[in-house]
Design an enzyme around this catalytic site. Sequence first.
Site, mmCIF file in Angstrom:
data_model
loop_
_atom_site.group_PDB
_atom_site.id
_atom_site.type_symbol
_atom_site.label_atom_id
_atom_site.label_comp_id
_atom_site.label_asym_id
_atom_site.label_seq_id
_atom_site.Cartn_x
_atom_site.Cartn_y
_atom_site.Cartn_z
ATOM 1 C CE LYS A 37 -9.249 -8.603 -0.973
ATOM 2 N NZ LYS A 37 -8.281 -9.147 0.010
ATOM 3 C CD GLN A 38 -6.482 -6.085 -4.547
ATOM 4 O OE1 GLN A 38 -6.718 -6.816 -3.609
ATOM 5 N NE2 GLN A 38 -5.701 -5.032 -4.473
ATOM 6 C CD GLU A 72 -4.553 -9.933 -0.725
ATOM 7 O OE1 GLU A 72 -5.651 -9.554 -0.275
ATOM 8 O OE2 GLU A 72 -3.468 -9.437 -0.381
ATOM 9 C CG ASP A 81 -1.748 -1.174 1.446
ATOM 10 O OD1 ASP A 81 -1.271 -2.291 1.155
ATOM 11 O OD2 ASP A 81 -2.896 -1.026 1.895
#
Lengths: 266, 994
Positions: free
Chosen positions: B823-824, B725, B587
């Site tokens: 997920k992303q 993930e 992050d």
Amino acid sequence: MRTVLAALDSSPTARSVLDAAVDLGRLAGATVQAVHVAAGPAGAPQRVADACGVSCRVLTGEVGAALLGALDDPDVVAAVIGSRSRPDDSRPAGQTVLRVLEQSAKPVVVVPPGGAGRAHHVRRVLMPLEGGSEVSTFVLDQLGGLLRDQVDLVVLHVFTVDTAPRMLDRPGPDLAMLSSEFGLRHCPAASVIDLRAGAVPRRIDEVCTDEDADLIVLSWSQSMAPGHADVVRSVLGDTVVPVLLLPLPTPAEPPLTLGPMPVHGA
Amino acid sequence: MSTTGHPPETALDERTFEAVLFDWDGTAVADRQADAASVCERVEALCAAGVHVIVVTGTHLGNVDGQLHARPGGTGRLLLCLNRGSEVFAVGRDGPSLLWRRAATPEEEAALDRAAAATVAALGRRGLVTEVVSQRLNRRKIDLIPEPAWADPPKARIGELLDAVTARLRSSGIDDIAAVVDLATRASRSAGLAAPRISSDVKHVEIGLTDKADAARWAARWLADRGITGTLILVGGDEFGPVGGVTGSDARMLVDELRRSVVVSVGAEPNGCPPGVLHLAGGPHRFLALLDAQLQRRRDRRVPSIDHDPAWVLPLPAAPHLARVTEALGTIGNGWTGTRGSLEEDGPGTLPLFLANGTYRSDESAALLAGPHWTLLQVPPGTTPGERHLDLHGGLLVREADGPSGLRSIRFASITRPRALALRAESREPGLAPSRIELDAGGAPSTGEVASPSAAPQVAVAGEPDGPTITVAAMDGLAQTTSGCSVVERLATWCVSDQGPAPEPEVLGRLSDVSQAGFDLLLAEHRAGWARRWEEVGVEIEGAPDDELAARFAVFHLLCAAPDAGEAAVGARGLTGPAYGGHVFWDADVFVLPALAALRPAAARAMLEYRRRRLPAAQAAARARGCAGARFPWESAESGADVTPQSVRGPDGELVVIRTGEHEEHVVADVAWAASEYARWSGDAAFLDGAGEDLVIEPARWWASRIRRDRSGGGHLHGVMGPDEYHEVVDDNAYTNVMARWNLRRAAQIVEARPDRDQAEAARWRDLAAALVDGYDARTGVYEQFAGYHRLERLLVSEVGEPPVAADVVLGPKRTAGSQIIKQADVLMLHHLVPDEVAPGSLKPNLAFYEPRTAHGSSLSPAIHAALLARAGQTGRALELFRLAATLDLADLTGTTAGGLHLATMGGLWQALAYGFLGLRPGAPALQVEPHLPPEWRSLSLRLRYRGQRITVRAEGDLVTVSCDRSLAVRVGSAPAKRCDPPGRTFAVKGDQP
């Protein structure tokens, strides 16, 4: 004088009903009053009551109306009733019981059949909650008034398609955070917050077993019409522990955070 | 000036102003002959108390300074804006000194003469005798009534004067003064003055180059530089209403820059005041009473006000069940420390926290150490939380409780003196007192033990006797005001140590520095510091105030997350909460760092220093796996070893295995990318040639030893986890492989530029990079996310629920892993981070393929998709996802904001604005700009640093304007790069420059 009514019939469940009522009376600080609706003497219900040292009053008239009339007494804080006469009955509850549940303004504990002889001391209460601060507060106030905070409270929140969290960055830690926040927001008195996903009745059943709960609390909007109260219907049909049904004031508040949060069963 | 209303007169005394700007003649003094000693006394006292005093008048220095003769010596400044906006003098103990003067050109002087002469001549042709009576700086003054009886009329006779002048004008067939002003305006324009300032004090009409509006604008800018804006400024005058058909002279002070300031008139105002001006009347006597009230507030140490500008002030949630969310949102910080916005009394259900950047516990948790709660106070019984606001512009958290106590408080962590913390509170009811500063009690109620304000400083130490500690020392003051309020003031400082408590003399010495500065000076410096900071990092989104406020909120917390010196450990929730123990993830490198590289390069450099100092640990981790180079950890704290927990206990008691630490190794390349991106924004080429080189080289060595070749020579990375993930351990994750490829090539580039280095190693990296498979299908233009992904259950998110949705909860982890739901952003992260490393033209096909499969079940996802969708021209969906990211914490969409703010989302939000909607790409030889704005936004403007200089990029419609201090090359869209010289250049987004 606070009173818990025990609605006894002539089935073997009557003893379980009375045991549950005595325990509820202990928790609620109330006197237990057994009632039986009949045209003549109470018979078997009277003997069950006598065996427990509880007075039994015979009511007359149509059964449902008589029980609802007794529940209207301002001293009565709750009632306990058997769900149905026979364990092999596929209905969640008998017609008369359903009518009482739908029309009673007071909390009613429904005792499943087949529990005769089972010692009943409520220690752990399972309360499924979707959340919503006002509903939660109402339910917890009602429950607190009745059980006077003398039990361990296990709160279950079941994620469904509609109430699943929007995001879980790191599922383990995030669920722990959600659990903690759920407890702080909606039920700070809970000793356990259990978050699960899937079909609500099935999860209630699982957690009831896992947490060794001996009473399930459901609040509901008192309608058994098709499309309503699926959870109540399912839990009443399957559970082996008593179910306390708390009537919700209507209309229920709109959902706040952590998903829509009327109490399961509504 | 507020046109929507103004505070009632009684509320004026309940407000603390930081500056008073006023007209002289008629407002502060009755006339120019009046004794101004009482004004002087108040002006000097206000300046001594830190209030800036600004006189705006048409006359010259001799008149005003001669009459006022103030010689202030405090931190507040006395400024004289004279000669109708043409000069500014600062007055100190040694007298006036010129700060600024408008210098007229010879051409302008000649034009003024021509304009005045033409006006006098025109009036003469109507039979009216007038004369140019004096030649003042930058203006010409025409006497409309050159008669001995009206040679020097006092202000008190303005009504009679108006009658006399009007009668005189009408005798020549001229209706009123307004007609003369019109005539003078026309004459001035004919004389060559493009923007003449024509004004009248009834006796005269003046033609000038400046007027009071120019003075007001100059003063407003001067104050804004010090963080003093809007309602922090009191504007006083006596002539706002029209006189003789002409706008009152003081109305010229009602400039846009002061539109929200509090404006009062103490004049007679026979024709009323304009909207937004509070008419008090009472003349100088009333005005001096206002100054006295301000002096009393200062003497009483009342809680200062903030400028409640809705563009900068965020109201925090007041609902009790959101208390911990409010604490996170209301965190104040300065990069070095973070203090959650807990109530002063905290108590059950709260999560107060004071954290210091990079100070972790030494136990197994390796979590950030909770420091002493320095904001604890005892408040009157029954005090409610009240309303709380986060002032982003001033870096202040304020509270105004309702109920009898009327508790108000303000707190800040100084941005100019990182060691200084300050809190002031006041209450109408008894019971407000300083509490003992307490250590972390896990949200337990404070003991409420009252500290003695007259005693020695409080010192509290959190931490381990021989390990990391945070020490806080505080000095408390308690006072009773003349109006019956109790006021508590706490000034505090902090120290960290990794070997037990910091030496007390060091702590007390720092506290002494803070105490000597005092609350008012600290606040003034802090406000000015934030004002300077915002000058460098501003975000403006015209047409979407909510988006703009959310973006500013994100930038505020990004700036609060990292210090700009030493090393910066930026955890996933910054210093705003305890979640994830403050551990550092990707992050920081991929989401936060690019924003800070452009906003605060020194802070980005400190983040890289954090990684650099942990290279030995990363090298040891690589060796332990039998590999070369450096393997940076998925979760990092103090030591640099991987502190990812192996498992956590789930809420229902079950053990949840965590596999990210072992498999999510793309973080190794992410660190290298962050170092490179920092260099691209900052132009700090020396970093990658020196201190930062190993942040790229050592990760490349890791990949080189980690890649396995198959029989046909293809390179593979087995057993990894990508950003998605939901699919935990896979082979040849496209994101990991392409980032590794990029890393190898970037490292080779560095080595190849240095002939003294091992060129064979660089060649081997090139070879490996070329061999790495990436799952790209040239036929479809789509990258396969990992080997076998296309064979998974073809499930779209729309079949699961409305995104964002935690699909793993709805479907269960097993089914999710067996499906194509992700997920992303995973493949798409490549298009965001390394667009030159993916196939040209592959953004759109991959967006089309992966967006319907993306659950956005991660807070990292929406902002990056917003950036990519904007680049692809899909601005509608881009704005939807931007707003999702913007409200993620503000609306607690994840339900976990209580544990701290999602710093990566905030970094992603800025990246969506910069990389997405403006289409910025840093680097040599040119800054790339390719804006795509949604129709809801009229314009988007970002201020940032690019290769050592401050620039502003503003997009509006089909135009983009780059403002700069030095020349730079700008490439707009696919057009050739063009030179952009100071102060800037406007480019057409499509086609040639307009």
